[in-house]
Scaffold this motif. Structure first.
Motif, PDB file in Angstrom:
ATOM      1  N   SER A 125       7.837  34.967  27.014  1.00  0.00           N
ATOM      2  CA  SER A 125       7.557  35.735  28.229  1.00  0.00           C
ATOM      3  C   SER A 125       7.677  34.828  29.442  1.00  0.00           C
ATOM      4  CB  SER A 125       6.144  36.324  28.173  1.00  0.00           C
ATOM      5  OG  SER A 125       5.840  36.975  29.384  1.00  0.00           O
ATOM      6  N   SER A 126       8.430  35.304  30.434  1.00  0.00           N
ATOM      7  CA  SER A 126       8.604  34.484  31.636  1.00  0.00           C
ATOM      8  C   SER A 126       8.470  35.308  32.908  1.00  0.00           C
ATOM      9  CB  SER A 126       9.988  33.829  31.624  1.00  0.00           C
ATOM     10  OG  SER A 126      10.991  34.825  31.686  1.00  0.00           O
ATOM     11  N   GLY A 127       7.941  36.522  32.782  1.00  0.00           N
ATOM     12  CA  GLY A 127       7.797  37.384  33.952  1.00  0.00           C
ATOM     13  C   GLY A 127       9.097  38.079  34.273  1.00  0.00           C
ATOM     14  N   GLY A 128       9.075  38.906  35.307  1.00  0.00           N
ATOM     15  CA  GLY A 128      10.256  39.663  35.704  1.00  0.00           C
ATOM     16  C   GLY A 128      11.125  38.862  36.643  1.00  0.00           C
ATOM     17  N   GLY A 129      12.380  39.330  36.782  1.00  0.00           N
ATOM     18  CA  GLY A 129      13.304  38.642  37.670  1.00  0.00           C
ATOM     19  C   GLY A 129      13.475  39.335  38.994  1.00  0.00           C
ATOM     20  N   SER A 130      12.830  40.484  39.176  1.00  0.00           N
ATOM     21  CA  SER A 130      13.013  41.254  40.407  1.00  0.00           C
ATOM     22  C   SER A 130      12.294  40.601  41.574  1.00  0.00           C
ATOM     23  CB  SER A 130      12.491  42.676  40.228  1.00  0.00           C
ATOM     24  OG  SER A 130      13.254  43.389  39.282  1.00  0.00           O
ATOM     25  N   THR A 131      12.984  40.563  42.708  1.00  0.00           N
ATOM     26  CA  THR A 131      12.367  40.058  43.932  1.00  0.00           C
ATOM     27  C   THR A 131      11.498  41.147  44.561  1.00  0.00           C
ATOM     28  OG1 THR A 131      14.198  40.834  45.278  1.00  0.00           O
ATOM     29  CG2 THR A 131      14.390  38.611  44.342  1.00  0.00           C
ATOM     30  N   ILE A 132      10.737  40.747  45.570  1.00  0.00           N
ATOM     31  CA  ILE A 132       9.926  41.731  46.299  1.00  0.00           C
ATOM     32  C   ILE A 132      10.820  42.809  46.895  1.00  0.00           C
ATOM     33  CG2 ILE A 132       8.588  42.035  48.443  1.00  0.00           C
ATOM     34  CD1 ILE A 132       7.118  39.439  47.740  1.00  0.00           C
ATOM     35  N   THR A 133      12.001  42.403  47.400  1.00  0.00           N
ATOM     36  CA  THR A 133      12.925  43.382  47.996  1.00  0.00           C
ATOM     37  C   THR A 133      13.406  44.373  46.952  1.00  0.00           C
ATOM     38  OG1 THR A 133      13.656  41.552  49.410  1.00  0.00           O
ATOM     39  CG2 THR A 133      14.887  43.613  49.558  1.00  0.00           C
ATOM     40  N   GLN A 134      13.736  43.885  45.747  1.00  0.00           N
ATOM     41  CA  GLN A 134      14.168  44.780  44.676  1.00  0.00           C
ATOM     42  C   GLN A 134      13.027  45.718  44.248  1.00  0.00           C
ATOM     43  OE1 GLN A 134      16.117  41.135  42.667  1.00  0.00           O
ATOM     44  NE2 GLN A 134      16.875  42.882  41.505  1.00  0.00           N
ATOM     45  N   GLN A 135      11.821  45.178  44.182  1.00  0.00           N
ATOM     46  CA  GLN A 135      10.672  46.030  43.843  1.00  0.00           C
ATOM     47  C   GLN A 135      10.464  47.104  44.913  1.00  0.00           C
ATOM     48  OE1 GLN A 135       7.038  43.942  42.574  1.00  0.00           O
ATOM     49  NE2 GLN A 135       8.292  42.104  42.247  1.00  0.00           N
ATOM     50  N   LEU A 136      10.713  46.722  46.169  1.00  0.00           N
ATOM     51  CA  LEU A 136      10.604  47.689  47.263  1.00  0.00           C
ATOM     52  C   LEU A 136      11.594  48.832  47.053  1.00  0.00           C
ATOM     53  CD1 LEU A 136       9.734  48.679  50.083  1.00  0.00           C
ATOM     54  CD2 LEU A 136      11.399  47.071  51.061  1.00  0.00           C
ATOM     55  N   ILE A 161      21.194  47.598  46.797  1.00  0.00           N
ATOM     56  CA  ILE A 161      20.387  48.126  47.910  1.00  0.00           C
ATOM     57  C   ILE A 161      19.519  47.028  48.510  1.00  0.00           C
ATOM     58  CG2 ILE A 161      18.633  49.820  48.566  1.00  0.00           C
ATOM     59  CD1 ILE A 161      19.622  51.573  46.244  1.00  0.00           C
ATOM     60  N   ALA A 162      18.999  46.137  47.651  1.00  0.00           N
ATOM     61  CA  ALA A 162      18.178  45.028  48.153  1.00  0.00           C
ATOM     62  C   ALA A 162      18.989  44.135  49.076  1.00  0.00           C
ATOM     63  CB  ALA A 162      17.620  44.225  46.982  1.00  0.00           C
ATOM     64  N   SER A 163      20.233  43.875  48.688  1.00  0.00           N
ATOM     65  CA  SER A 163      21.093  43.036  49.524  1.00  0.00           C
ATOM     66  C   SER A 163      21.347  43.710  50.869  1.00  0.00           C
ATOM     67  CB  SER A 163      22.420  42.775  48.807  1.00  0.00           C
ATOM     68  OG  SER A 163      22.189  42.078  47.593  1.00  0.00           O
ATOM     69  N   ARG A 164      21.534  45.023  50.849  1.00  0.00           N
ATOM     70  CA  ARG A 164      21.740  45.759  52.102  1.00  0.00           C
ATOM     71  C   ARG A 164      20.495  45.703  52.986  1.00  0.00           C
ATOM     72  NH1 ARG A 164      24.821  51.323  50.047  1.00  0.00           N
ATOM     73  NH2 ARG A 164      26.785  50.309  49.410  1.00  0.00           N
ATOM     74  N   LEU A 165      19.342  45.895  52.349  1.00  0.00           N
ATOM     75  CA  LEU A 165      18.086  45.866  53.112  1.00  0.00           C
ATOM     76  C   LEU A 165      17.894  44.527  53.808  1.00  0.00           C
ATOM     77  CD1 LEU A 165      15.541  47.650  50.716  1.00  0.00           C
ATOM     78  CD2 LEU A 165      16.253  48.441  52.979  1.00  0.00           C
ATOM     79  N   GLU A 166      18.278  43.438  53.121  1.00  0.00           N
ATOM     80  CA  GLU A 166      18.084  42.100  53.679  1.00  0.00           C
ATOM     81  C   GLU A 166      18.943  41.872  54.917  1.00  0.00           C
ATOM     82  OE1 GLU A 166      16.316  39.257  52.649  1.00  0.00           O
ATOM     83  OE2 GLU A 166      15.315  40.060  50.871  1.00  0.00           O
ATOM     84  N   THR A 167      20.037  42.638  55.066  1.00  0.00           N
ATOM     85  CA  THR A 167      20.877  42.503  56.266  1.00  0.00           C
ATOM     86  C   THR A 167      20.379  43.375  57.414  1.00  0.00           C
ATOM     87  OG1 THR A 167      22.388  44.293  55.608  1.00  0.00           O
ATOM     88  CG2 THR A 167      22.893  42.060  54.810  1.00  0.00           C
ATOM     89  N   ILE A 168      19.485  44.325  57.100  1.00  0.00           N
ATOM     90  CA  ILE A 168      19.000  45.275  58.111  1.00  0.00           C
ATOM     91  C   ILE A 168      17.621  44.888  58.634  1.00  0.00           C
ATOM     92  CG2 ILE A 168      18.288  47.684  58.492  1.00  0.00           C
ATOM     93  CD1 ILE A 168      20.383  48.456  56.360  1.00  0.00           C
ATOM     94  N   TYR A 169      16.751  44.441  57.729  1.00  0.00           N
ATOM     95  CA  TYR A 169      15.358  44.150  58.089  1.00  0.00           C
ATOM     96  C   TYR A 169      15.074  42.658  57.999  1.00  0.00           C
ATOM     97  CZ  TYR A 169      14.580  49.175  57.511  1.00  0.00           C
ATOM     98  OH  TYR A 169      14.628  50.544  57.627  1.00  0.00           O
ATOM     99  N   SER A 170      14.120  42.211  58.799  1.00  0.00           N
ATOM    100  CA  SER A 170      13.643  40.835  58.688  1.00  0.00           C
ATOM    101  C   SER A 170      12.752  40.704  57.467  1.00  0.00           C
ATOM    102  CB  SER A 170      12.844  40.458  59.944  1.00  0.00           C
ATOM    103  OG  SER A 170      11.629  41.202  59.983  1.00  0.00           O
ATOM    104  N   LYS A 171      12.481  39.476  57.086  1.00  0.00           N
ATOM    105  CA  LYS A 171      11.610  39.240  55.929  1.00  0.00           C
ATOM    106  C   LYS A 171      10.214  39.839  56.176  1.00  0.00           C
ATOM    107  CE  LYS A 171      14.156  36.834  53.019  1.00  0.00           C
ATOM    108  NZ  LYS A 171      14.384  37.244  51.605  1.00  0.00           N
ATOM    109  N   GLU A 172       9.732  39.718  57.397  1.00  0.00           N
ATOM    110  CA  GLU A 172       8.410  40.258  57.723  1.00  0.00           C
ATOM    111  C   GLU A 172       8.398  41.782  57.584  1.00  0.00           C
ATOM    112  OE1 GLU A 172      10.040  38.060  59.502  1.00  0.00           O
ATOM    113  OE2 GLU A 172       8.779  36.266  59.348  1.00  0.00           O
ATOM    114  N   GLU A 173       9.457  42.426  58.039  1.00  0.00           N
ATOM    115  CA  GLU A 173       9.541  43.882  57.945  1.00  0.00           C
ATOM    116  C   GLU A 173       9.612  44.339  56.497  1.00  0.00           C
ATOM    117  OE1 GLU A 173      11.821  45.059  62.112  1.00  0.00           O
ATOM    118  OE2 GLU A 173      12.987  44.259  60.426  1.00  0.00           O
ATOM    119  N   LEU A 174      10.321  43.558  55.675  1.00  0.00           N
ATOM    120  CA  LEU A 174      10.424  43.904  54.246  1.00  0.00           C
ATOM    121  C   LEU A 174       9.065  43.765  53.553  1.00  0.00           C
ATOM    122  CD1 LEU A 174      13.846  42.206  53.406  1.00  0.00           C
ATOM    123  CD2 LEU A 174      13.372  44.663  53.462  1.00  0.00           C
ATOM    124  N   LEU A 175       8.354  42.702  53.876  1.00  0.00           N
ATOM    125  CA  LEU A 175       7.014  42.519  53.304  1.00  0.00           C
ATOM    126  C   LEU A 175       6.107  43.687  53.690  1.00  0.00           C
ATOM    127  CD1 LEU A 175       5.795  38.802  53.616  1.00  0.00           C
ATOM    128  CD2 LEU A 175       6.088  40.154  51.544  1.00  0.00           C
TER     129      LEU A 175
END
Length: 735
Positions: A125-136, A161-175
């Protein structure tokens, strides 16, 4: 023996096949990616749609003292701003879910390599590979079913979709988007709703340990529920704290200190325990009507369950708590007494026998099993039969309380029953036999039609053949054939025979006109028993009626909502004062109030003074329906009306003794509420103000209680008149 040339050819062939396999797999992955990207497995949101992401929010209901008392939602979510998000909440999330969040562009290749090597190759077990953006992305758009391709299709969609979101929103907005939308279990979405549910606080006030509990909950919302599994929740919290320490967000000293702290929940769930549930439901209905009018006048549509509106009400939560406690305390005392009376009179035994005679009766109805049962203490598991369960609710005492400010009709306290979640039927609006609580309406109508409070009424028992030999009696079965009784005394002491005499002198038509103004149910004018309260009236209606006496004769409709704003605070609706409806004259209201003060100080409501030691100026009246089936009490000051009703769900279930009288069953609830209000300096000053009634009104109700009939009575009255006149003249000379 294997030659070197053979080994060389074997290696070359193996490399060739591996290369072909890798190219084939790469082509397949590329083709698969193109198919997902181009929408073969469902259209992906474009840039414009991603820019307009808005998560639905719950509308919030607040009491007048700014306490959250309810929510309307499709998903229980309340969005917050970046400024309201404490650093330790952000740090806990990043340390636990995505420690390279600020380094990647939506996809963390290191995490995927870790998952591939540890989870797939090494089976660890090593946890999931999804980033916060992907979980969003998963939180916002969910996952669809594609058979055996479900996981790869959904994961690929999330990467794109996560990659697209990262080009539209700042890291703070995604959080912020993530924390406003992530599910925390129990139909709770977003950090603000979770903070309220588990700790009865707001996000900006969360402590480090509370934040760690909530972030830890995201891994498995049921398994790590602090309510259901507190030990697991603490272990998960401590892991989050250690991860925060590993990333440098907390010092070792801080971690070592916080992990020792106990789990302290302040669990608030309006779906399970709704301290103002009956009231909030009425607010929901009224809000929907108000928003229709807003739409009609502005063209803008608002949705209660989606748009994060804020609804500010008149309810005073301090008074509401007093009412809830008073109901609970009193019913705890009275239910066992009712149980004893129902058993001693064999009512309970007969009920069981009748149930067993029903055509649809089944022997399994007698089989005991663990059943979730509500009583005034709360919801418990009991080992009882279906028949026992039916009896439990059938014989249950219920109570309702309505508290208003008669000056404007504002609702200050509203208890529609014992528990809104379990028993949602609203008893404030339920119509029951009103009993003697109705009498002030009759007496006020008489005053409006020229009758004087000094009038003397018959107090001799009489049979009425034209009304099926009806023979009304006083509550104590006493009468005075040789004496009449004063108008004011008859009302203050709730006497039946004089009240019936007044009805016949007045006429049913005039009384009917008054009840229409008050909004009561109509009745046949040839029904004299209505004078004694046989009419069915709701607690809401009688409290409004008594409010007219407190408000100098003017009737105000109930006011529940002061203001509604949108999620940004823009006012959509604000209550405007509505002119009250005149029902009685100021003099009539003052006279009735003066008499009902006597009812409190000397008559049927004296327990309010003797038992609860209340000192404030109060007027009020009890009511006891036939066979003790309904108990009533209403008391008021110029700024406050408190109405209470107690009874079972059916008139068949009732006390067989004075325990069921209004003074014993309904008055004590009001007494406890009023006592607590009197003891609260702020509330006392606001609501316990003196009556502004002239001496002339009080003097008019100081005549002799009884008056003898005949010649002797005439001379006695003449003598008393001369004596009182002489006293008045002597006072004048002294002055």
């Amino acid at each position: 023996m294997i030659e070197k040339e053979d080994v060389k050819r074997f290696i070359e062939k193996g490399v060739k096949y591996i290369a072909i396999a890798l190219v084939t797999v790469s082509c397949f992955i590329a083709l698969f990616f193109i198919l997902v990207y181009t929408g073969v497995f469902g259209k992906l949101p474009n840039k414009q749609q991603l820019q307009s992401i808005s998560t639905n929010q719950a509308s919030l209901v607040f009491s007048s003292d700014k306490i959250l008392i309810g929510k309307f939602f499709e998903k229980n979510r309340t969005n917050i701003s970046w400024q309201e998000l404490p650093e330790h909440v952000k740090n806990a999330l990043i340390a636990t879910e995505d420690k390279r969040f600020f380094q990647h562009n939506g996809v963390d290749t290191q995490s995927y390599l870790r998952v591939f090597i540890k989870s797939i190759l090494l089976q660890k077990s090593s946890g999931g590979g999804s980033t916060i953006t992907q979980q969003l992305v998963k939180n916002l758009y969910g996952r669809d079913a594609y058979g055996i391709l479900s996981m790869p299709v959904n994961k690929t969609k999330e990467i794109i979709i996560a990659s697209r979101l990262e080009t539209i929103y700042s890291k703070e907005e995604l959080l912020l988007l993530y924390l406003n939308s992530v599910p925390f279990g129990e139909n709770v979405f977003g950090i603000e709703a979770a903070a309220n549910r588990y700790f009865n606080t707001t996000t900006n006030k969360l402590t480090i340990q509370e934040a760690a509990v909530l972030i830890g909950l995201l891994k498995a919302t049921t398994n790590f529920s602090p309510r259901l599994y507190p030990e697991k929740s603490i272990k998960r919290r401590n892991l989050v704290l250690h991860l925060m320490g590993n990333e440098g967000y907390l010092s070792k000293k801080q971690v070592d200190s916080i992990v020792k702290l106990p789990l302290k929940l302040k669990y608030e769930n309006f779906e399970v325990f709704a301290p103002a549930g009956y009231f909030v439901y009425q607010v929901e209905k009224q809000s929907a009507e108000i928003l229709k009018k807003v739409e009609a006048s502005t063209g803008k549509t608002y949705h209660l369950e989606q748009d994060g509106l804020k609804i500010y009400t008149t309810l005073n939560m301090e008074i509401q708590k007093y009412a809830l406690a008073a109901v609970k305390n009193h019913l705890k005392k009275m239910q066992p007494k009712l149980d004893d009376e129902l058993s001693s009179t064999n009512f309970r035994k007969k009920w069981y026998q009748n149930q067993e005679k029903r055509e649809n009766f089944n022997e399994n109805d007698l089989t005991k099993r663990n059943v979730e049962i509500y009583d005034i203490e709360g919801v418990n598991i009991k080992n009882i039969s279906k028949l026992d369960s039916l009896w439990h609710y059938y014989k249950m005492l219920h109570a309702a309380v309505l508290i208003t400010n008669p000056k404007n009709g504002a609702v200050l306290g509203y208890v529609g029953g014992n528990n809104y979640s379990v028993l949602p039927f609203n008893l404030v609006q339920s119509h029951r036999q009103i009993a003697s609580t109705f009498k002030p309406i009759l007496y006020a109508t008489a005053l409006e039609n020229g009758f004087e409070p000094t009038l003397y009424l018959e107090n001799e028992e009489k049979e009425y053949p034209e009304y099926e030999n009806w023979k009304p009696q006083n509550f104590d079965h006493q009468s005075t054939p040789d004496q009449k009784v004063a108008f004011w005394y008859a009302l203050a002491n709730s006497m039946n025979i004089p009240t019936v005499d007044l009805y016949f002198n007045l006429g049913g038509e005039k009384l009917l006109n008054t009840t229409k103004k008050l909004g009561f149910t109509t009745f046949p004018t040839n029904q004299p028993s209505v004078a004694l309260g046989t009419l069915d009236v709701s607690l809401e209606e009688i409290v409004k009626a008594y409010g007219t006496f407190a408000n100098k004769g003017d009737l105000n409709e109930l006011l529940l909502i002061e203001k509604i704003t949108d999620k940004n605070g823009v006012v959509l609706y604000e209550n405007e004062a509505v002119k009250p409806q005149p029902v009685f004259s100021e003099n009539t209201s003052a006279t009735i109030t003066a008499i009902l003060q006597k009812a409190i100080n000397e008559g049927t409501g004296t327990k309010i003074r003797n038992q609860f030691k209340l000192k404030a100026a109060l007027a009020g009246k009890t009511g006891t329906a036939q066979n003790y089936s309904n108990a009533w009490f209403v008391a008021y000051t110029p700024n406050l009306v408190v109405g209470t009703w107690v009874g079972a769900s059916t008139p068949n279930v009732h006390f067989y003794s004075g325990n069921g009288a209004g003074a014993s069953l309904a008055l004590p609830i009001a007494g406890e509420i009023l006592k607590k209000i009197e003891g609260n300096t702020t509330l006392n000053t606001s609501y316990f103000v003196p009556f502004q009634i002239s001496d002339d009104v009080y003097n008019a109700i100081t005549t002799e209680s009884y008056q003898e009939k005949g010649i002797d009575g005439f001379f006695k009255r003449l003598f008393n008149f001369k004596r009182n006149k002489d006293k008045a003249e002597r006072r004048t000379r002294r002055n």
